[in-house]
Design a protein around this motif. Structure first.
Motif, mmCIF file in Angstrom:
data_model
loop_
_atom_site.group_PDB
_atom_site.id
_atom_site.type_symbol
_atom_site.label_atom_id
_atom_site.label_comp_id
_atom_site.label_asym_id
_atom_site.label_seq_id
_atom_site.Cartn_x
_atom_site.Cartn_y
_atom_site.Cartn_z
ATOM 1 N N MET A 1 -10.540 2.609 12.667
ATOM 2 C CA MET A 1 -9.590 2.770 13.782
ATOM 3 C C MET A 1 -10.044 3.884 14.727
ATOM 4 S SD MET A 1 -6.107 2.686 11.551
ATOM 5 C CE MET A 1 -5.137 3.450 12.870
ATOM 6 N N LYS B 1 -16.471 7.980 11.436
ATOM 7 C CA LYS B 1 -15.134 7.839 10.843
ATOM 8 C C LYS B 1 -14.100 7.480 11.910
ATOM 9 C CE LYS B 1 -16.371 11.059 7.187
ATOM 10 N NZ LYS B 1 -17.705 11.478 7.722
ATOM 11 N N ILE C 1 -5.460 7.819 -3.400
ATOM 12 C CA ILE C 1 -5.979 7.939 -2.028
ATOM 13 C C ILE C 1 -7.084 8.986 -1.964
ATOM 14 C CG2 ILE C 1 -5.379 8.600 0.358
ATOM 15 C CD1 ILE C 1 -4.222 5.892 -0.719
ATOM 16 N N ARG C 2 -6.855 10.124 -2.630
ATOM 17 C CA ARG C 2 -7.836 11.206 -2.564
ATOM 18 C C ARG C 2 -9.151 10.834 -3.246
ATOM 19 N NH1 ARG C 2 -6.625 15.367 0.130
ATOM 20 N NH2 ARG C 2 -4.458 15.941 0.448
ATOM 21 N N GLU D 1 0.825 -1.214 0.000
ATOM 22 C CA GLU D 1 0.000 0.000 0.000
ATOM 23 C C GLU D 1 0.860 1.266 0.000
ATOM 24 O OE1 GLU D 1 -3.109 0.174 2.868
ATOM 25 O OE2 GLU D 1 -3.824 -1.831 2.413
ATOM 26 N N GLU E 1 -11.897 0.306 5.417
ATOM 27 C CA GLU E 1 -10.752 -0.254 6.161
ATOM 28 C C GLU E 1 -9.429 0.270 5.605
ATOM 29 O OE1 GLU E 1 -11.353 -4.475 6.121
ATOM 30 O OE2 GLU E 1 -13.048 -4.336 7.524
ATOM 31 N N ILE E 2 -9.354 0.395 4.279
ATOM 32 C CA ILE E 2 -8.143 0.958 3.672
ATOM 33 C C ILE E 2 -7.924 2.379 4.200
ATOM 34 C CG2 ILE E 2 -7.132 1.830 1.517
ATOM 35 C CD1 ILE E 2 -8.685 -0.541 0.137
ATOM 36 N N LEU E 3 -9.009 3.145 4.293
ATOM 37 C CA LEU E 3 -8.924 4.523 4.783
ATOM 38 C C LEU E 3 -8.655 4.581 6.286
ATOM 39 C CD1 LEU E 3 -11.848 6.150 2.760
ATOM 40 C CD2 LEU E 3 -9.443 6.800 2.620
ATOM 41 N N GLY E 4 -8.894 3.483 6.988
ATOM 42 C CA GLY E 4 -8.678 3.472 8.435
ATOM 43 C C GLY E 4 -9.833 4.061 9.222
ATOM 44 N N LEU E 5 -11.036 4.111 8.606
ATOM 45 C CA LEU E 5 -12.191 4.694 9.297
ATOM 46 C C LEU E 5 -12.585 3.868 10.520
ATOM 47 C CD1 LEU E 5 -14.501 5.631 6.266
ATOM 48 C CD2 LEU E 5 -12.587 6.884 7.225
ATOM 49 N N MET F 1 -11.515 11.912 5.890
ATOM 50 C CA MET F 1 -11.184 10.514 5.574
ATOM 51 C C MET F 1 -9.748 10.389 5.074
ATOM 52 S SD MET F 1 -14.608 8.700 4.059
ATOM 53 C CE MET F 1 -15.704 9.935 3.358
ATOM 54 N N THR F 2 -9.287 11.403 4.331
ATOM 55 C CA THR F 2 -7.890 11.382 3.865
ATOM 56 C C THR F 2 -6.936 11.468 5.057
ATOM 57 O OG1 THR F 2 -8.606 12.450 1.821
ATOM 58 C CG2 THR F 2 -6.246 12.474 2.268
ATOM 59 N N CYS G 1 -7.599 10.282 8.016
ATOM 60 C CA CYS G 1 -7.629 8.910 8.554
ATOM 61 C C CYS G 1 -6.546 8.068 7.902
ATOM 62 C CB CYS G 1 -8.959 8.224 8.238
ATOM 63 S SG CYS G 1 -10.265 8.556 9.388
ATOM 64 N N TYR G 2 -6.513 8.108 6.572
ATOM 65 C CA TYR G 2 -5.558 7.283 5.830
ATOM 66 C C TYR G 2 -4.122 7.661 6.177
ATOM 67 C CZ TYR G 2 -3.013 4.923 2.208
ATOM 68 O OH TYR G 2 -2.116 4.117 1.554
ATOM 69 N N LYS H 1 -3.167 6.329 9.525
ATOM 70 C CA LYS H 1 -2.982 4.877 9.451
ATOM 71 C C LYS H 1 -1.624 4.542 8.824
ATOM 72 C CE LYS H 1 -4.755 1.050 6.957
ATOM 73 N NZ LYS H 1 -5.395 0.782 5.676
ATOM 74 N N PHE I 1 -5.188 -1.872 -4.396
ATOM 75 C CA PHE I 1 -5.339 -2.461 -3.064
ATOM 76 C C PHE I 1 -5.687 -3.943 -3.149
ATOM 77 C CE2 PHE I 1 -6.339 1.990 -2.901
ATOM 78 C CZ PHE I 1 -5.464 2.428 -1.933
ATOM 79 N N PRO J 1 -12.205 8.454 -0.656
ATOM 80 C CA PRO J 1 -13.391 8.950 0.060
ATOM 81 C C PRO J 1 -14.601 9.103 -0.862
ATOM 82 C CG PRO J 1 -11.458 10.155 0.772
ATOM 83 C CD PRO J 1 -11.031 9.312 -0.408
ATOM 84 N N TYR K 1 -16.078 5.790 -1.301
ATOM 85 C CA TYR K 1 -16.759 5.439 -0.052
ATOM 86 C C TYR K 1 -18.130 6.107 0.031
ATOM 87 C CZ TYR K 1 -17.354 4.333 4.873
ATOM 88 O OH TYR K 1 -17.832 3.858 6.056
ATOM 89 N N ASP L 1 -14.443 14.242 2.919
ATOM 90 C CA ASP L 1 -13.365 13.571 2.176
ATOM 91 C C ASP L 1 -12.009 13.908 2.785
ATOM 92 O OD1 ASP L 1 -15.468 12.870 0.559
ATOM 93 O OD2 ASP L 1 -14.554 13.525 -1.315
#
Lengths: 213, 213
Positions: A82, A107, A11-12, A3, A76-80, B200-201, B203-204, B207, A55, A15, A18, B197
């Motif tokens: 956590m 989030k 990455i941008r 990753e 999960e990839i975004l870590g929401l 959420m970014t 968050c990533y 992580k 991913f 969201p 999502y 957004d």
């Protein structure tokens, strides 16, 4: 594929995926092809396949994507998922609006304290959290160890505050101030919302539109 | 060189130049080299020279840049000097915070009306401008012909509103809703502030920081 090598532009876009998947889920859509998703999002189908392949890929050739599974995976990839203990610095108009406007909890952000330099605001409850004077910052952080700070203070005050917050263990900033944290603290995670810069960029886009006439 | 070919990443750096030059001006600095500017901004000196050369270049080799002249030139490139009649749609927490927080006037934006669907808000003055019911939108726009709309309403309401606004001659949107205007109206200027957004970014990024440990 690691990753680590995923570019910030991919990455941008996550969201947005999502959000779109959440809307589809609400409408009861259980499966979608990359072609249908691309029409809704204004991306090409091949772009979407490429993005999600970064991913590991989630679709089955010819069957499309399971909406709920894909949304969960992107989240999960975004870590929401956590948990993130978060404090807000600056309880002015903007700080209050952000607190009342954003769905932090979904989030993974738990707002555990609000700080302001104005003694008159101490004790005021905003969104269920009591505002404290900024002098209480050190004691609070030593006990509760928050990791994220939302910074809604003027640039002039930000320089000292960011130093204090980094010393106190803050690892990530949602930065509404005009202080360029990332330039001075490359080791922390920073997401800037520079509203003034955004407004100036709009100026340029409008000018460009006028000139294209 | 035509400005048309200037990339969006260069454009997005211009507001930062403008801010930095404004700070230098306030401190009484009249001249700065690309090396000094780069140290302050976290860019390389060659990047700065390249960026500014996209618009014809402003420095003299060995003499650096005149701060006031360069700030004025960057402001003109951005179109900050152009008057822009602007309306705000949505007088909730976020709309109010933005109105009170932003220096619109110095960027050429004149806020001439505020609209909200809540009849209880009609007549209320916010930042010197009286809020009107959204039903008055058509009449107002036909008379005053505003060109920019700041959109602070939920996504669900945005689809219809954007159609009405584009039909009424709105050419640019500062878009705080999650409706992807640009996908459906490629001919208008849009600058999105998708706060969700951005969160959420963040968050990533947090992580990723954790995983790098």
């Amino acid at each position: 594929m690691s990753e680590k090598r995923v570019s910030i532009s991919v990455i941008r876009r996550l969201p947005r995926y999502y959000r779109f998947l959440g809307m589809l889920e609400e409408k009861g859509v259980s499966r979608i092809s990359s072609g249908e998703l691309s029409a809704k999002m204004g991306l090409t189908a091949s772009q979407i396949r490429q993005d999600l392949n970064c991913f590991g890929g989630f679709g089955q050739q010819g069957y499309g994507y399971n909406v709920t599974d894909l949304k969960k995976a992107v989240g999960e990839i975004l870590g929401l998922d956590m948990p993130k203990e978060t404090i807000l610095i600056g309880a002015g108009n903007l700080g209050r609006a952000i607190l009342s406007h954003m769905a932090f909890r979904e989030k993974g952000f738990a707002i555990t304290a609000i700080f302001d330099k104005d003694p008159a605001l101490a004790g005021e409850e905003i969104g269920g959290v009591v505002t404290e004077h900024i002098d209480a910052l050190e004691d609070f952080c030593k006990i509760h160890k928050p990791t994220i700070a939302i910074l809604c203070v003027p640039k002039m005050e930000s320089e000292d505050l960011v130093k204090r917050l980094v010393d106190l263990g803050i690892k990530g900033f949602w930065n509404f101030s005009h202080y360029d944290i990332g330039v001075f603290y490359p080791g922390v995670a920073v997401e800037n919302v520079h509203l003034g810069d955004s407004l100036m960029t709009l100026c340029y886009k409008i000018k460009e539109l006028d000139e294209a006439k």
